[in-house]
Motif scaffolding. Sequence first.
Motif, short mmCIF file in Angstrom:
data_model
loop_
_atom_site.label_atom_id
_atom_site.label_comp_id
_atom_site.label_asym_id
_atom_site.label_seq_id
_atom_site.Cartn_x
_atom_site.Cartn_y
_atom_site.Cartn_z
N PHE A 66 -24.16 -20.72 -1.08
CA PHE A 66 -25.23 -19.83 -0.59
C PHE A 66 -25.45 -20.26 0.71
O PHE A 66 -24.82 -20.28 1.77
CB PHE A 66 -26.63 -20.43 -0.94
N THR A 67 -26.18 -19.62 1.89
CA THR A 67 -26.58 -19.48 3.00
C THR A 67 -28.24 -20.05 3.02
O THR A 67 -29.04 -20.08 2.36
CB THR A 67 -26.66 -18.46 4.05
N ILE A 68 -28.44 -20.45 4.43
CA ILE A 68 -29.84 -21.04 4.89
C ILE A 68 -30.48 -20.28 5.76
O ILE A 68 -29.47 -19.46 7.00
CB ILE A 68 -29.96 -22.72 5.01
N ALA A 69 -31.66 -19.59 5.29
CA ALA A 69 -32.33 -18.87 6.13
C ALA A 69 -33.22 -19.56 7.22
O ALA A 69 -33.82 -20.23 6.80
CB ALA A 69 -33.35 -17.94 5.33
N ARG A 132 -41.76 -11.01 -3.80
CA ARG A 132 -40.94 -10.18 -3.26
C ARG A 132 -39.88 -10.94 -2.29
O ARG A 132 -38.97 -10.85 -2.44
CB ARG A 132 -41.82 -9.08 -2.16
N TYR A 133 -40.64 -11.97 -1.27
CA TYR A 133 -39.81 -13.03 -0.68
C TYR A 133 -38.92 -13.48 -1.13
O TYR A 133 -37.64 -13.50 -0.85
CB TYR A 133 -41.13 -13.52 0.20
N ARG A 134 -38.92 -14.19 -2.29
CA ARG A 134 -38.34 -15.06 -3.44
C ARG A 134 -37.37 -14.21 -3.90
O ARG A 134 -35.72 -14.49 -3.52
CB ARG A 134 -38.69 -15.35 -3.96
N ASP A 135 -37.82 -13.02 -3.89
CA ASP A 135 -36.79 -11.81 -4.60
C ASP A 135 -35.68 -11.34 -3.60
O ASP A 135 -34.55 -11.52 -4.09
CB ASP A 135 -37.21 -10.52 -5.59
N VAL A 136 -36.08 -11.60 -2.16
CA VAL A 136 -34.67 -10.95 -1.82
C VAL A 136 -34.01 -12.00 -1.26
O VAL A 136 -32.33 -11.57 -0.54
CB VAL A 136 -35.78 -10.48 0.04
N LEU A 137 -34.45 -13.38 -1.24
CA LEU A 137 -33.87 -14.20 -0.74
C LEU A 137 -32.85 -15.02 -1.90
O LEU A 137 -31.34 -14.75 -1.55
CB LEU A 137 -34.33 -16.05 -0.50
N ARG A 141 -28.53 -14.84 -0.97
CA ARG A 141 -28.01 -15.29 -1.80
C ARG A 141 -28.17 -16.33 -0.28
O ARG A 141 -27.71 -17.24 -0.32
CB ARG A 141 -26.56 -15.73 -1.89
N ARG A 142 -29.61 -16.53 -0.54
CA ARG A 142 -29.90 -17.62 0.38
C ARG A 142 -31.43 -17.95 -0.30
O ARG A 142 -32.14 -18.49 -1.27
CB ARG A 142 -30.86 -16.30 1.80
N LEU A 143 -31.36 -19.49 0.54
CA LEU A 143 -32.35 -20.14 0.40
C LEU A 143 -33.22 -20.71 1.89
O LEU A 143 -32.36 -20.72 2.64
CB LEU A 143 -32.42 -21.74 -0.24
N ASP A 144 -34.45 -21.02 1.78
CA ASP A 144 -35.16 -21.20 3.05
C ASP A 144 -34.85 -23.31 2.92
O ASP A 144 -35.21 -23.46 2.68
CB ASP A 144 -35.76 -20.43 3.70
N PHE A 145 -36.04 -23.72 4.90
CA PHE A 145 -35.90 -24.56 4.09
C PHE A 145 -36.77 -25.90 3.63
O PHE A 145 -35.84 -26.56 3.07
CB PHE A 145 -36.66 -24.88 5.78
N ASP A 146 -37.56 -24.98 3.70
CA ASP A 146 -38.57 -25.32 1.85
C ASP A 146 -37.78 -25.53 0.79
O ASP A 146 -37.44 -26.54 -0.09
CB ASP A 146 -40.13 -24.41 1.64
N ASP A 147 -37.08 -23.84 0.85
CA ASP A 147 -36.55 -24.49 -1.29
C ASP A 147 -34.98 -25.42 -1.14
O ASP A 147 -35.15 -25.94 -1.96
CB ASP A 147 -35.63 -22.71 -1.01
N LEU A 148 -35.02 -25.76 0.36
CA LEU A 148 -33.85 -26.96 -0.08
C LEU A 148 -34.22 -28.06 -0.29
O LEU A 148 -33.87 -28.92 -1.74
CB LEU A 148 -33.48 -27.68 1.19
#
Length: 170
Positions: A66-69, A132-137, A141-148
């Motif tokens: 996975f990658t980081i947005a 929807r943002y969560r679904d698009v992430l 196959r991405r997570l954002d910094f907060d998701d980490l």
Amino acid sequence: LIQKGVLPEKVLAMTFTNKAAAEMRERLGKLVGKRKAASVIASTFHSFCLRTLREFAAQIGYPEGFTIADAADQLSILKLALRELHIPEARIKPPELQSRISLAKNRLETPESFLERPGDSKHELVGRVWQRYRDVLRRSRRLDFDDLLTETLRLLKEDGEVRAELQRRH
């Protein structure tokens, strides 16, 4: 801790910045010697969480790769989420959405718990776009910094085997 007999490889030291993590490593080297200090995991919260999630990606439903947005990616994904929901950007600006979603994530909310709280029409709009943002992430196959942070916390709370494995190591 090390001077009191805790094995260096059982110590996990975390901070917010790379600079502070480097300073911790340097200070540890002076206090306990470079060899012992090298066994301590000293990193940022985000770096530790990224390593943990990479190792246990399958347990959170993500591929290992996975990658980081980053912030720019997040804004692009929020714009896409708005388009998919047929909501004009004039109604709520992506930077405001990004800020509100980040704040809610840092309160350990989910889009669903966020929507359960009473709020005005903008609050409801943020919750819908966040879903929807969560679904698009996830689709990308991405997570954002907060998701980490939040996904690591969720993993540790919900998966006793992963929690036990990390406790054995650290």
